[in-house]
Design a protein around this motif. Structure first.
Motif, mmCIF file in Angstrom:
data_model
loop_
_atom_site.group_PDB
_atom_site.id
_atom_site.type_symbol
_atom_site.label_atom_id
_atom_site.label_comp_id
_atom_site.label_asym_id
_atom_site.label_seq_id
_atom_site.Cartn_x
_atom_site.Cartn_y
_atom_site.Cartn_z
ATOM 1 N N ASN A 72 0.806 -1.232 0.000
ATOM 2 C CA ASN A 72 0.000 0.000 0.000
ATOM 3 C C ASN A 72 0.838 1.281 0.000
ATOM 4 O O ASN A 72 0.338 2.339 -0.361
ATOM 5 C CB ASN A 72 -0.861 0.046 1.272
ATOM 6 N N TYR A 73 2.080 1.192 0.465
ATOM 7 C CA TYR A 73 2.916 2.393 0.572
ATOM 8 C C TYR A 73 3.750 2.654 -0.679
ATOM 9 O O TYR A 73 4.592 3.545 -0.691
ATOM 10 C CB TYR A 73 3.872 2.283 1.772
ATOM 11 N N GLN A 74 3.551 1.850 -1.724
ATOM 12 C CA GLN A 74 4.342 2.045 -2.942
ATOM 13 C C GLN A 74 3.903 3.298 -3.706
ATOM 14 O O GLN A 74 2.783 3.805 -3.525
ATOM 15 C CB GLN A 74 4.188 0.820 -3.856
ATOM 16 N N VAL A 88 15.129 -1.458 2.179
ATOM 17 C CA VAL A 88 15.129 -2.200 3.448
ATOM 18 C C VAL A 88 14.480 -1.344 4.526
ATOM 19 O O VAL A 88 14.778 -0.146 4.640
ATOM 20 C CB VAL A 88 16.582 -2.550 3.866
ATOM 21 N N CYS A 89 13.600 -1.929 5.322
ATOM 22 C CA CYS A 89 12.921 -1.182 6.387
ATOM 23 C C CYS A 89 13.916 -0.827 7.499
ATOM 24 O O CYS A 89 14.530 -1.719 8.085
ATOM 25 C CB CYS A 89 11.784 -2.033 6.949
ATOM 26 N N PRO A 90 14.063 0.463 7.826
ATOM 27 C CA PRO A 90 15.017 0.861 8.877
ATOM 28 C C PRO A 90 14.658 0.280 10.250
ATOM 29 O O PRO A 90 15.549 0.023 11.067
ATOM 30 C CB PRO A 90 14.919 2.385 8.909
ATOM 31 N N MET A 91 13.375 0.077 10.487
ATOM 32 C CA MET A 91 12.950 -0.506 11.769
ATOM 33 C C MET A 91 13.553 -1.913 11.927
ATOM 34 O O MET A 91 14.029 -2.271 13.011
ATOM 35 C CB MET A 91 11.423 -0.585 11.803
ATOM 36 N N ASN A 92 13.558 -2.687 10.852
ATOM 37 C CA ASN A 92 14.122 -4.038 10.916
ATOM 38 C C ASN A 92 15.622 -3.996 11.172
ATOM 39 O O ASN A 92 16.171 -4.817 11.897
ATOM 40 C CB ASN A 92 13.846 -4.799 9.615
ATOM 41 N N TYR A 150 11.652 1.016 16.197
ATOM 42 C CA TYR A 150 10.420 1.730 15.839
ATOM 43 C C TYR A 150 10.427 2.073 14.358
ATOM 44 O O TYR A 150 11.489 2.118 13.715
ATOM 45 C CB TYR A 150 10.264 3.004 16.684
ATOM 46 N N CYS A 151 9.242 2.323 13.850
ATOM 47 C CA CYS A 151 9.107 2.776 12.460
ATOM 48 C C CYS A 151 9.518 4.247 12.423
ATOM 49 O O CYS A 151 8.858 5.087 13.050
ATOM 50 C CB CYS A 151 7.666 2.598 11.990
ATOM 51 N N THR A 152 10.569 4.531 11.701
ATOM 52 C CA THR A 152 11.096 5.909 11.689
ATOM 53 C C THR A 152 10.096 6.892 11.075
ATOM 54 O O THR A 152 10.188 8.086 11.339
ATOM 55 C CB THR A 152 12.418 5.965 10.885
ATOM 56 N N ILE A 153 9.171 6.401 10.300
ATOM 57 C CA ILE A 153 8.200 7.290 9.647
ATOM 58 C C ILE A 153 7.081 7.677 10.611
ATOM 59 O O ILE A 153 6.818 8.859 10.835
ATOM 60 C CB ILE A 153 7.588 6.601 8.392
ATOM 61 N N ILE A 191 6.635 10.085 4.678
ATOM 62 C CA ILE A 191 7.067 9.440 3.431
ATOM 63 C C ILE A 191 8.184 8.452 3.755
ATOM 64 O O ILE A 191 9.218 8.846 4.291
ATOM 65 C CB ILE A 191 7.600 10.477 2.408
ATOM 66 N N CYS A 192 7.955 7.191 3.458
ATOM 67 C CA CYS A 192 8.985 6.179 3.704
ATOM 68 C C CYS A 192 9.852 6.056 2.445
ATOM 69 O O CYS A 192 9.403 5.501 1.434
ATOM 70 C CB CYS A 192 8.352 4.832 4.047
ATOM 71 N N MET A 193 11.057 6.585 2.518
ATOM 72 C CA MET A 193 11.924 6.614 1.331
ATOM 73 C C MET A 193 12.281 5.196 0.850
ATOM 74 O O MET A 193 12.510 4.981 -0.330
ATOM 75 C CB MET A 193 13.212 7.406 1.605
HETATM 76 FE FE1 SF4 Z 1 9.577 0.298 7.821
HETATM 77 FE FE2 SF4 Z 1 7.959 2.247 8.670
HETATM 78 FE FE3 SF4 Z 1 8.915 2.299 6.164
HETATM 79 FE FE4 SF4 Z 1 7.073 0.465 6.877
HETATM 80 S S1 SF4 Z 1 6.787 2.692 6.798
HETATM 81 S S2 SF4 Z 1 8.947 0.103 5.684
HETATM 82 S S3 SF4 Z 1 7.675 0.036 9.015
HETATM 83 S S4 SF4 Z 1 10.111 2.464 8.071
#
Ligand code: SF4
Length: 303
Positions: A25-27, A84-88, A170-173, A258-260
């Motif tokens: 959904n975030y694409q 890559v997800c920064p939270m991971n 945590y989710c940085t966004i 916005i998740c880069m």
């Molecule tokens: Fe990771 Fe948050 Fe980006 Fe999802 S929105 S990929 S949890 S940083």
């Protein structure tokens, strides 16, 4: 090649090669447009298991591609390895494994959007939308939740009969959203409901009119009579909300949403992936995959 020609080529080649494109959904909007399916992790897991194709192009971050590879017997390819997800990345698997060994009384619960290595050391995964419901039903009194501590805090408040602690990531966004942004938006638009993600901080969730997962936000917005709504989650969701609610207007709560990493995949990347086989074929150690699959299967028993 312009975008229109690239889209035509992608559609033609994916049919010839029996490929499906699954997008989170975030694409970006153009990726959602060419995708065969757009959804959250849970929805895309189901699609990847049942869809009739040889290869899936996974448009999202690495943990999505790994999740699809864990559950599906198809070739899973991601167009951009660096997404890559920064939270991971913030989670040290070795430290978490040590915690698990030293505290066997804790059940390790990981979020469905976690990396495969975290799923592999977890007892069970949970989707954000059902996290509270599933954790309430677990036998264990002591829960370690990884990977989003804001979501973990939210869960610990809702699940009163258990000791729920969170691993620090945590989710940085979503973590960037501030309560001042809600206060300012409320002053500007006192009549518009403000909806945020449960990965936001506690003080933000407290001030919002509704907090939920991506899929819960989509359902909640559908049920609203209000024609103008403020959205406090990643901007990509606006494409989905506008498509499903053409009569409503949406505004983002914060320009920082916005998740880069989710935006790293471009139309050209997908084209190269499909036409020139330029993407990364996801490979997972079979032992790790089976353990991760076990935690996903444990989740499925509660859905
Ligand atoms: Fe990771 Fe948050 Fe980006 Fe999802 S929105 S990929 S949890 S940083």
């Amino acid at each position: 090649m312009n975008d229109k020609n690239m889209i035509d080529e992608i559609i033609k080649i994916k049919e010839e090669k029996n490929i499906k494109i699954l997008a989170h959904n975030y694409q970006n909007y153009e990726i959602q447009q060419i995708a065969d399916y757009v959804g959250d992790y849970l929805e895309l897991i189901e699609v990847s298991k049942n869809v009739d194709c040889k290869t899936i192009i996974s448009c999202g971050v690495r943990s999505l591609a790994q999740t699809l590879k864990t559950v599906s017997n198809k070739n899973i390819v991601m167009p951009v390895s660096e997404a890559v997800c920064p939270m991971n990345k913030k989670i040290n698997i070795e430290e978490l494994t040590n915690f698990k060994n030293m505290h066997p009384q804790f059940t390790i619960v990981s979020s469905i959007n976690s990396q495969v290595e975290l799923k592999a050391i977890s007892d069970i995964c949970v989707p954000t939308s059902k996290a509270v419901e599933i954790i309430e039903k677990l036998d264990s009194e002591n829960i370690l939740f990884a990977s989003d501590m804001n979501l973990g805090n939210y869960i610990s408040k809702k699940v009163e009969n258990k000791n729920v602690i969170s691993w620090t990531s945590y989710c940085t966004i979503h973590d960037r959203v501030t309560k001042e942004e809600i206060i300012n938006m409320r002053e500007k638009h006192p009549d518009r409901p403000i909806i945020v993600h449960t990965q936001c901080r506690e003080d933000v969730i407290e001030l919002a009119d509704y907090a939920g997962s991506t899929s819960q936000i989509i359902e909640y917005v559908k049920s609203l009579k209000d024609k103008k709504v403020i959205i406090g989650t990643e901007t990509g969701i606006l494409h989905v909300l506008r498509r499903l609610n053409p009569d409503k207007k949406f505004e983002l709560l914060s320009p920082t949403l916005i998740c880069m990493n989710m935006k790293k995949t471009s139309l050209e990347d997908v084209y190269k992936c499909i036409a020139k086989e330029d993407g990364e074929v996801i490979e997972i150690d079979e032992n790790v995959r089976l353990k991760a699959l076990n935690s996903i299967d444990n989740m499925m028993k509660y859905l």
